[in-house]
Design an enzyme around this catalytic site. Structure first.
Site, PDB file in Angstrom:
ATOM      1  N   HIS A  10       0.824  -1.212   0.000  1.00  0.00           N
ATOM      2  CA  HIS A  10       0.000   0.000   0.000  1.00  0.00           C
ATOM      3  C   HIS A  10       0.860   1.265   0.000  1.00  0.00           C
ATOM      4  O   HIS A  10       2.039   1.255   0.361  1.00  0.00           O
ATOM      5  CB  HIS A  10      -0.920   0.011   1.223  1.00  0.00           C
ATOM      6  CG  HIS A  10      -0.183   0.017   2.535  1.00  0.00           C
ATOM      7  ND1 HIS A  10       0.400   1.155   3.068  1.00  0.00           N
ATOM      8  CD2 HIS A  10       0.083  -0.976   3.418  1.00  0.00           C
ATOM      9  CE1 HIS A  10       0.971   0.867   4.216  1.00  0.00           C
ATOM     10  NE2 HIS A  10       0.804  -0.430   4.447  1.00  0.00           N
ATOM     11  N   GLU A  83      -2.365  -7.084   7.349  1.00  0.00           N
ATOM     12  CA  GLU A  83      -1.081  -7.080   8.038  1.00  0.00           C
ATOM     13  C   GLU A  83      -1.137  -8.008   9.249  1.00  0.00           C
ATOM     14  O   GLU A  83      -2.222  -8.419   9.693  1.00  0.00           O
ATOM     15  CB  GLU A  83      -0.740  -5.643   8.447  1.00  0.00           C
ATOM     16  CG  GLU A  83       0.607  -5.437   9.103  1.00  0.00           C
ATOM     17  CD  GLU A  83       1.755  -5.927   8.238  1.00  0.00           C
ATOM     18  OE1 GLU A  83       2.147  -7.100   8.424  1.00  0.00           O
ATOM     19  OE2 GLU A  83       2.263  -5.163   7.401  1.00  0.00           O
TER      20      GLU A  83
END
Length: 213
Positions: A10, A83
Site C-alpha cells: 500500500h 497485516e
C-alpha cells in the site's frame, strides 16, 4: 499452469512516516500515499490483469482502488491479506513499544517466530501463524485465476512472507531486503510454489519508505 502475481504494498500513511505500528488498525493513506497510489495506477495502466485483490484495510484498499480505475476486471477484498496482528503494540511508536514491553519487544526484534505479543484490544499473532495465513491466501487467489495475471495489494509483512517463501528463507533469518510503499514485486505461482521474478520496483515513485507496518 503458471499464474503471474504482482504483489504490491500500500501507499504511505502518516504512521509509516513516524514509525508508528499499524497492524490491524485501519489507517488511511496520507497525501504522499495518495500520490503514490496514483503513480502506481498509471504505471500499471497497460498491465493485462485478470483481477485485482486487496486487503480489507483502508490503506491497501484505496491503493488497489486507484489501480482499478484503469482496469475493468473483478475486484476482490480479502481480510486474510491483512497485516500481522500486533495486539497491544498497535498504535505505538517503536520507541514506546521498547519502553513499555521490553521483553516482548526483544522477542519480536530477535525473530522469535512463535512469540505472541500481549493481545490488548486486538488479538496478536505469531509470525509463524501470520506467514501461514498470508501464503495460504496468496495461493488461494492464484488458484482461482490459473495461468493469468493478478494484482494483489497488501502490506509490508505480507510481502515479506511472500519473499521468504519464494527464496526459501527460514522464518528466523534476519530481513535483509526492503519492502517499500507502493512497490511492485513480481512473482509466479506454479505447482503450489511461489517464485520471485523481480523485487522492489519503485521506478514510478519519487520516494518510497521501507516497511513500517
Amino acid at each position: 499452469m503458471t499464474t503471474e502475481l504482482l504483489l504490491i504494498r500500500h501507499g504511505e500513511t502518516a504512521w509509516n512516516a513516524v514509525r508508528r505500528l499499524q497492524g490491524h488498525l485501519d489507517i488511511g493513506l496520507n497525501d504522499a500515499g495518495r500520490r503514490q497510489a496514483a503513480a502506481l495506477a498509471r504505471a500499471l495502466a497497460t498491465e493485462p490483469l485478470a483481477a485485482i485483490v486487496s486487503s480489507d484495510l483502508e490503506r491497501a484498499r484505496h491503493t488497489a482502488e486507484a489501480v482499478a480505475e484503469y482496469h475493468h476486471v473483478p475486484f476482490h477484498v480479502d481480510h486474510e491479506l491483512r497485516e500481522r496482528g500486533y495486539g497491544a503494540f498497535e498504535g505505538l511508536l517503536y520507541t514506546e513499544i521498547e519502553e513499555r514491553y521490553p521483553e516482548d519487544f526483544a522477542a519480536w526484534q530477535g525473530r522469535h517466530v512463535d512469540a505472541v505479543m500481549p493481545h490488548g484490544e486486538r488479538l496478536a499473532e505469531s509470525f509463524r501463524h501470520f506467514y501461514g495465513r498470508c501464503i495460504a491466501a496468496i495461493g488461494r487467489w492464484a488458484g482461482q485465476y490459473p495461468g493469468r495475471r493478478l494484482a494483489i495489494v497488501a502490506h509490508g509483512g505480507v510481502l515479506e512472507c511472500a519473499y521468504r517463501a519464494a527464496r526459501e528463507m527460514t522464518l528466523e533469518s534476519p530481513r535483509d531486503f526492503q519492502v517499500r510503499n507502493a512497490s511492485v514485486n513480481r512473482f509466479t505461482w506454479a505447482d503450489g510454489k511461489l517464485s520471485l521474478t523481480h523485487w522492489g520496483d519503485v521506478d514510478h515513485l519519487a520516494q518510497a519508505l521501507d516497511d513500517i507496518v
